[in-house]
Each structure stands twice: as C-alpha cells, then as structure tokens.
Design an enzyme around this catalytic site. Structure first.
Site, PDB file in Angstrom:
ATOM      1  N   SER A  45     -23.717   5.915 -17.010  1.00 28.80           N
ATOM      2  CA  SER A  45     -24.993   5.767 -17.710  1.00 28.80           C
ATOM      3  C   SER A  45     -25.246   4.313 -18.058  1.00 28.80           C
ATOM      4  O   SER A  45     -26.070   4.002 -18.895  1.00 28.80           O
ATOM      5  CB  SER A  45     -25.041   6.619 -18.967  1.00 28.80           C
ATOM      6  OG  SER A  45     -24.222   6.075 -19.944  1.00 28.80           O
ATOM      7  N   THR A 188     -24.138   5.156 -23.177  1.00 27.24           N
ATOM      8  CA  THR A 188     -24.541   3.768 -23.382  1.00 27.24           C
ATOM      9  C   THR A 188     -23.391   2.982 -24.008  1.00 27.24           C
ATOM     10  O   THR A 188     -22.732   3.494 -24.899  1.00 27.24           O
ATOM     11  CB  THR A 188     -25.707   3.768 -24.403  1.00 27.24           C
ATOM     12  OG1 THR A 188     -26.784   4.458 -23.827  1.00 27.24           O
ATOM     13  CG2 THR A 188     -26.119   2.377 -24.817  1.00 27.24           C
ATOM     14  N   THR A 206     -27.682   0.081 -21.186  1.00 28.88           N
ATOM     15  CA  THR A 206     -27.777   1.477 -20.744  1.00 28.88           C
ATOM     16  C   THR A 206     -28.646   1.606 -19.504  1.00 28.88           C
ATOM     17  O   THR A 206     -29.463   0.716 -19.219  1.00 28.88           O
ATOM     18  CB  THR A 206     -28.394   2.355 -21.858  1.00 28.88           C
ATOM     19  OG1 THR A 206     -28.233   3.728 -21.542  1.00 28.88           O
ATOM     20  CG2 THR A 206     -29.872   2.061 -22.041  1.00 28.88           C
ATOM     21  N   ARG A 216     -39.878   5.432 -18.867  1.00 28.57           N
ATOM     22  CA  ARG A 216     -39.314   5.785 -20.184  1.00 28.57           C
ATOM     23  C   ARG A 216     -38.324   4.709 -20.656  1.00 28.57           C
ATOM     24  O   ARG A 216     -37.471   4.255 -19.908  1.00 28.57           O
ATOM     25  CB  ARG A 216     -38.609   7.137 -20.081  1.00 28.57           C
ATOM     26  CG  ARG A 216     -37.937   7.617 -21.377  1.00 28.57           C
ATOM     27  CD  ARG A 216     -36.473   7.244 -21.418  1.00 28.57           C
ATOM     28  NE  ARG A 216     -35.786   7.838 -22.568  1.00 28.57           N
ATOM     29  CZ  ARG A 216     -34.562   7.492 -22.965  1.00 28.57           C
ATOM     30  NH1 ARG A 216     -33.897   6.555 -22.320  1.00 28.57           N
ATOM     31  NH2 ARG A 216     -34.013   8.080 -24.000  1.00 28.57           N
ATOM     32  N   THR A 239     -25.646   5.462 -29.717  1.00 23.89           N
ATOM     33  CA  THR A 239     -25.583   6.007 -28.363  1.00 23.89           C
ATOM     34  C   THR A 239     -26.023   7.460 -28.419  1.00 23.89           C
ATOM     35  O   THR A 239     -25.941   8.097 -29.466  1.00 23.89           O
ATOM     36  CB  THR A 239     -24.165   5.880 -27.770  1.00 23.89           C
ATOM     37  OG1 THR A 239     -24.178   6.393 -26.428  1.00 23.89           O
ATOM     38  CG2 THR A 239     -23.130   6.627 -28.578  1.00 23.89           C
ATOM     39  N   GLY A 240     -26.494   7.963 -27.292  1.00 29.57           N
ATOM     40  CA  GLY A 240     -26.922   9.357 -27.247  1.00 29.57           C
ATOM     41  C   GLY A 240     -28.413   9.472 -27.014  1.00 29.57           C
ATOM     42  O   GLY A 240     -29.066   8.501 -26.623  1.00 29.57           O
TER      43      GLY A 240
HETATM   44  N1  ASP Z   1     -29.343   5.975 -25.886  1.00 27.87           N
HETATM   45  C1  ASP Z   1     -29.617   5.885 -24.473  1.00 27.87           C
HETATM   46  C2  ASP Z   1     -31.073   6.085 -24.233  1.00 27.87           C
HETATM   47  O1  ASP Z   1     -31.638   6.962 -24.849  1.00 27.87           O
HETATM   48  C3  ASP Z   1     -28.888   6.836 -23.617  1.00 27.87           C
HETATM   49  C4  ASP Z   1     -27.538   7.300 -24.021  1.00 27.87           C
HETATM   50  O2  ASP Z   1     -26.863   6.692 -24.843  1.00 27.87           O
HETATM   51  O3  ASP Z   1     -27.127   8.301 -23.450  1.00 27.87           O
HETATM   52  O4  ASP Z   1     -31.629   5.430 -23.389  1.00 27.87           O
END
Ligand code: ASP
Length: 332
Positions: A45, A188, A206, A216, A239-240
């Site tokens: 990712s 990320t 990321t 996006r 992250t997330g």
């Molecule tokens: N936070 C990142 C995003 O939304 C993606 C991730 O950490 O999975 O782009």
C-alpha cells in the site's frame, strides 16, 4: 532519540533511517524510512507494489512536516516513486504547502527527480483479478457494507529480500502475524523521529486505498489528518481508512490533546474512541494513530486488533502492540 513507524514492516524502514536519527537529522530520517517502504515491492500500500486505483493506475500521496511553518505535501503522483521526497522539495523550494496531480509530477521532473514505474506485476495481477470478479469501489464511512470485489482481509505470502540486519542474518523477515497480515492493504507508512539533537520530524507515504475512485485522496498527504508535528508538543501520524481519519482531523486531534496535557497514550486512545463512536463502522474498516511526545514517549491506539508499531531507539529494534484497541476483531 527514537524513530517510530506504523506497522511491522516499519522495522526495516526504521533501520534504514536510524543512522540519520543518531546523527541529528530527523528530516532525513523520516524521508529515508518512507523511501525504503516506497521501494519495497512487498509493501503493497506504499510506493512500488502499491495497488492501483479503479482505472488500473497507481497514484501516490505523501507529506513531511517539521512544524506548522515547515511542511510539504503532494497527492496523486503517477510517475514518481517517493512522495515524501517530492513533498520535501515543495516544503524547501516553493512558497506553498501542497501540489497535486500531473503538476506535482511535473514539479518533481523540474527538480530533477527520476521517474519510475509504479505498478508491479503482482499489483497488476491483483487489479485484473478484481476487475474479473466485478469489483466495486467502496470508500464509504457509513451505511450498509457493499461488495468490495476483493477480500481486503485475505492473508497472503509476503516475499521479499532483506539485508538480514534485523532478522539474525536470515534473508527474509519472519512472516507477518496473521492478525496484521489481514490488514495488509491498510498499511501506509507514517514515521515520526526525534533525533539526537532533539529535532522532531514526521513523514507519511501511501498509495491510498486499493481500487479507489481515480482522483481520491485520503488522509495521508493532508497536513493535520495523516500527519501533524508541533515541535513544542509532539507529533502524530495515522494509518488506515482515510475517510474515517479525515472526518476527525485525526493527527491534529492527537497533537492538540497532547498540547492540553494528555500523554501520548491518552491522546491516541481518545482519538480512536472518538472514531469508534462517530461512524457506523464496516468490517473492512481499520485505523490506528501513533504519537511521539516531545520527550520521546510514544504510544499507539488502533480501532481493531492487528496493528503494531515499529520502534528503533537506543534499546534496539522491536515491534510493539498498541496501548489501546477500541473494538474486538470483526473476523473472529
Ligand atoms: N490512510 C491511507 C489512505 O486513506 C490508506 C491506509 O493507510 O491504508 O489513503
């Protein structure tokens, strides 16, 4: 003196950055850690190996921060591999904070940064499978779950080379614990460093969420959402699922809590608790906040089990469990 990064793969990234931390170069350290993750094809990712958007093209986002007056950001890079490096150039060589899209790539070209292929064979194959299976794009925060068309919770093999420094001379690191592997598309790299001179810096890189709507942008490159650094207070990264983090101004929320006197552990706990209360969560939602105080204390909190923080300091390298997890594992 310490460097902390999101997820277990941050161990390798931290190690590559540690000489900069020890030499008093926090900014170089976070740039190096993020660049390591960008270049590792198995970290899917971030950077090369990142899963593409719904049109089959990879786009990369990232930012870097020393203070409110010294931060830089890029989103939607399609021809350059290291968003934090480009973001640092924005910070150091323009009067602006953020550049996006083709113009950000053009800026990187003018800066002499080398273009790179971003789509790995494995990521292309994953995209084609997703298309074959009639994948649906889903970045929703609320409402009923919809078919994703791929299984974001599927544990997979992680094959990669390594220089062996971290793993007792073995050429590959041990497999990720299954609980972390199931979140492999939500990883990320957010990296915070407090160097030998006491300088704080943060970086975040990321490829965003897999198969996202083209265009996006999530939390990661947005100052105050995926990363915030206040040299007087501390730093935080996230992250997330970006859509959950953005609705809360997540990283800023954590640093502001610390400014009001919360410890890093209290601040990250408050942020994920607020997240759990704010949204109608879906099974694929996962997020974590990582905070590093001005005094070097750190803490992380996750929405669900399976998140770990990678730490490197004078005591060595280790992956540590979060201080707080808000919800039970949705998968069982
Ligand atoms: N936070 C990142 C995003 O939304 C993606 C991730 O950490 O999975 O782009």
């Amino acid at each position: 003196m310490r460097i902390v990064s999101t997820w277990s793969f941050g161990l390798r990234a931290n190690e590559s950055a540690w000489p900069h931390v020890a030499a008093g170069r926090a900014l170089d350290a976070v740039e190096a850690a993020c660049a390591y993750a960008d270049a590792a094809p198995d970290i899917d990712s971030v950077g090369f190996g990142g899963l593409p958007d719904a049109s089959g093209r990879v786009s990369l986002d990232g930012c870097v921060m020393l203070s409110p007056g010294q931060c830089g950001s890029v989103a939607g890079l399609r021809t350059h591999l290291h968003p934090v490096t480009v973001a640092r150039r924005v910070m150091e060589r323009t009067p602006h904070v953020m550049l996006v899209g083709a113009d950000a790539d053009a800026f990187a070209d003018r800066e002499g940064l080398v273009q790179a292929e971003l789509l790995s064979d494995e990521a292309r194959a994953a995209y084609e499978k997703w298309r074959r299976e009639g994948g649906v794009v889903d970045q929703s925060r609320d409402g009923p779950s919809r078919t994703l068309g791929f299984d974001p919770l599927r544990p997979v093999d992680r094959r990669h080379g390594d220089d062996g420094r971290l793993f007792g001379g073995a050429t590959t690191p041990p497999p990720l614990p299954a609980d972390e592997a199931r979140w492999r598309h939500h990883d990320t790299i957010g990296c915070l460093a407090l160097d030998a001179r006491g300088t704080l810096a943060g970086g975040c890189s990321t490829s965003g969420t897999p198969f996202k709507v083209p265009g996006r942008v999530g939390d990661s490159p947005i100052i105050g959402h995926g990363l915030y650094v206040d040299p007087e207070v501390g730093a935080a990264t996230a992250t997330g699922t970006g859509e959950l983090i953005m609705g809360l101004c997540g990283a800023f929320l954590v640093v502001e809590s610390m400014r009001r006197g919360a410890t890093p552990a209290e601040a990250v706990r408050e942020a994920v608790t607020r997240m759990a209360r704010t949204y109608t969560l879906q099974a694929h939602h996962q997020a974590a906040f990582l905070a590093l105080g001005r005094d070097g204390t750190f803490a992380a909190a996750a929405l669900r089990p399976g998140y770990r923080t990678s730490v490197r300091d004078a005591d060595g390298a280790r992956a540590v469990e979060p201080d707080f997890v808000a919800l039970a594992d949705p998968v069982g």
